[in-house]
Design a protein around this motif. Structure first.
Motif, mmCIF file in Angstrom:
data_model
loop_
_atom_site.group_PDB
_atom_site.id
_atom_site.type_symbol
_atom_site.label_atom_id
_atom_site.label_comp_id
_atom_site.label_asym_id
_atom_site.label_seq_id
_atom_site.Cartn_x
_atom_site.Cartn_y
_atom_site.Cartn_z
ATOM 1 N N ASN A 82 0.845 -1.198 0.000
ATOM 2 C CA ASN A 82 0.000 0.000 0.000
ATOM 3 C C ASN A 82 0.873 1.238 0.000
ATOM 4 O O ASN A 82 1.801 1.363 0.790
ATOM 5 C CB ASN A 82 -0.904 0.025 1.230
ATOM 6 N N LYS A 83 0.551 2.149 -0.874
ATOM 7 C CA LYS A 83 1.260 3.412 -0.922
ATOM 8 C C LYS A 83 0.376 4.462 -0.265
ATOM 9 O O LYS A 83 -0.837 4.436 -0.367
ATOM 10 C CB LYS A 83 1.551 3.801 -2.376
ATOM 11 N N ILE A 84 0.991 5.406 0.396
ATOM 12 C CA ILE A 84 0.232 6.475 1.033
ATOM 13 C C ILE A 84 -0.293 7.389 -0.060
ATOM 14 O O ILE A 84 0.442 7.832 -0.943
ATOM 15 C CB ILE A 84 1.119 7.243 2.022
ATOM 16 N N GLN A 85 -1.636 7.646 0.005
ATOM 17 C CA GLN A 85 -2.269 8.483 -0.996
ATOM 18 C C GLN A 85 -3.061 9.588 -0.319
ATOM 19 O O GLN A 85 -3.499 9.445 0.826
ATOM 20 C CB GLN A 85 -3.203 7.651 -1.874
ATOM 21 N N ASP A 86 -3.251 10.663 -1.036
ATOM 22 C CA ASP A 86 -4.045 11.774 -0.555
ATOM 23 C C ASP A 86 -5.523 11.355 -0.560
ATOM 24 O O ASP A 86 -6.048 10.898 -1.569
ATOM 25 C CB ASP A 86 -3.824 12.983 -1.477
ATOM 26 N N GLU A 87 -6.200 11.507 0.587
ATOM 27 C CA GLU A 87 -7.598 11.087 0.697
ATOM 28 C C GLU A 87 -8.501 11.855 -0.264
ATOM 29 O O GLU A 87 -9.462 11.307 -0.791
ATOM 30 C CB GLU A 87 -8.096 11.278 2.127
ATOM 31 N N VAL A 92 -7.733 12.989 -3.222
ATOM 32 C CA VAL A 92 -7.544 12.445 -4.565
ATOM 33 C C VAL A 92 -8.281 11.110 -4.700
ATOM 34 O O VAL A 92 -8.978 10.871 -5.692
ATOM 35 C CB VAL A 92 -6.037 12.275 -4.881
ATOM 36 N N VAL A 93 -8.156 10.262 -3.698
ATOM 37 C CA VAL A 93 -8.839 8.962 -3.734
ATOM 38 C C VAL A 93 -10.348 9.164 -3.775
ATOM 39 O O VAL A 93 -11.056 8.489 -4.538
ATOM 40 C CB VAL A 93 -8.426 8.100 -2.514
ATOM 41 N N GLN A 148 -11.310 10.316 -7.244
ATOM 42 C CA GLN A 148 -11.227 9.191 -8.177
ATOM 43 C C GLN A 148 -12.442 8.283 -8.025
ATOM 44 O O GLN A 148 -13.014 7.836 -9.026
ATOM 45 C CB GLN A 148 -9.950 8.384 -7.933
ATOM 46 N N ASN A 149 -12.841 8.026 -6.805
ATOM 47 C CA ASN A 149 -14.014 7.186 -6.565
ATOM 48 C C ASN A 149 -15.279 7.816 -7.133
ATOM 49 O O ASN A 149 -16.153 7.115 -7.654
ATOM 50 C CB ASN A 149 -14.178 6.896 -5.074
#
Length: 170
Positions: free
Chosen positions: A6-11, A13-14, A17-18
């Motif tokens: 798992n890579k740390i992602q900006d919430e 952005v996620v 995307q959703n």
């Protein structure tokens, strides 16, 4: 094996995307629905012309159900629904099975009366015979399939939630 980490992602952005994926899903669903309607008008009510669209509808629904229950989302969705609605999710599932059986019975009864009967009395007889037979066949099957799939998804989802809670505790 770096691909599975798992890579740390900006919430934000996620989340965006959703939202885009949800819009894409609705767009594909709408295109398939319009395709089914247009094919019914152009070619008549034959399932062979809309088989691809039906497979897409069924596969998308089944995929979502399986993934939601694997992630434990199904239990949360049911709890949210039950807290907001007068009818429980399970009751609605049974009602949907019965309503679908009635609609199928009506469809097959009308089809049988229109296409195969020659006199008005035959039309009535064919309608009720086909309608009653369809109701006896489809309602129990649909209710059983929907209730069993609901129960299995709820059980699997509860199990996934329990596993997530155990992982969080350790």
């Amino acid at each position: 094996m770096n691909l599975l980490k798992n890579k740390i992602q900006d919430e934000r952005v996620v989340h965006e995307q959703n939202k885009i994926y949800r819009e894409i899903y609705l767009l594909i669903f709408a295109i398939c629905f319009v395709s089914v309607i247009s094919k019914f008008f152009n070619y008549g009510f034959e399932m062979e012309h809309v088989a691809t669209e039906m497979v897409i509808f069924l596969a998308a629904g089944i995929y979502y159900s399986v993934r939601a229950s694997q992630k434990g989302l199904f239990s949360a969705e049911v709890e949210m629904h039950d807290s907001k609605s007068k009818w429980s999710y399970q009751t609605k599932t049974i009602v949907i099975g019965i309503a679908t059986g009635i609609v199928l019975g009506l469809f097959f009864g009308i089809n049988s009366a229109v296409n195969y009967a020659e006199t008005p009395l035959e039309r009535i007889y064919y309608f009720f015979l086909t309608f009653a037979t369809s109701m006896m066949f489809y309602i129990p099957i649909l209710v059983l399939v929907l209730v069993i799939s609901y129960t299995a998804a709820k059980h699997r989802s509860n199990k996934a939630v329990d596993e997530q809670l155990e992982d969080d505790e350790s």
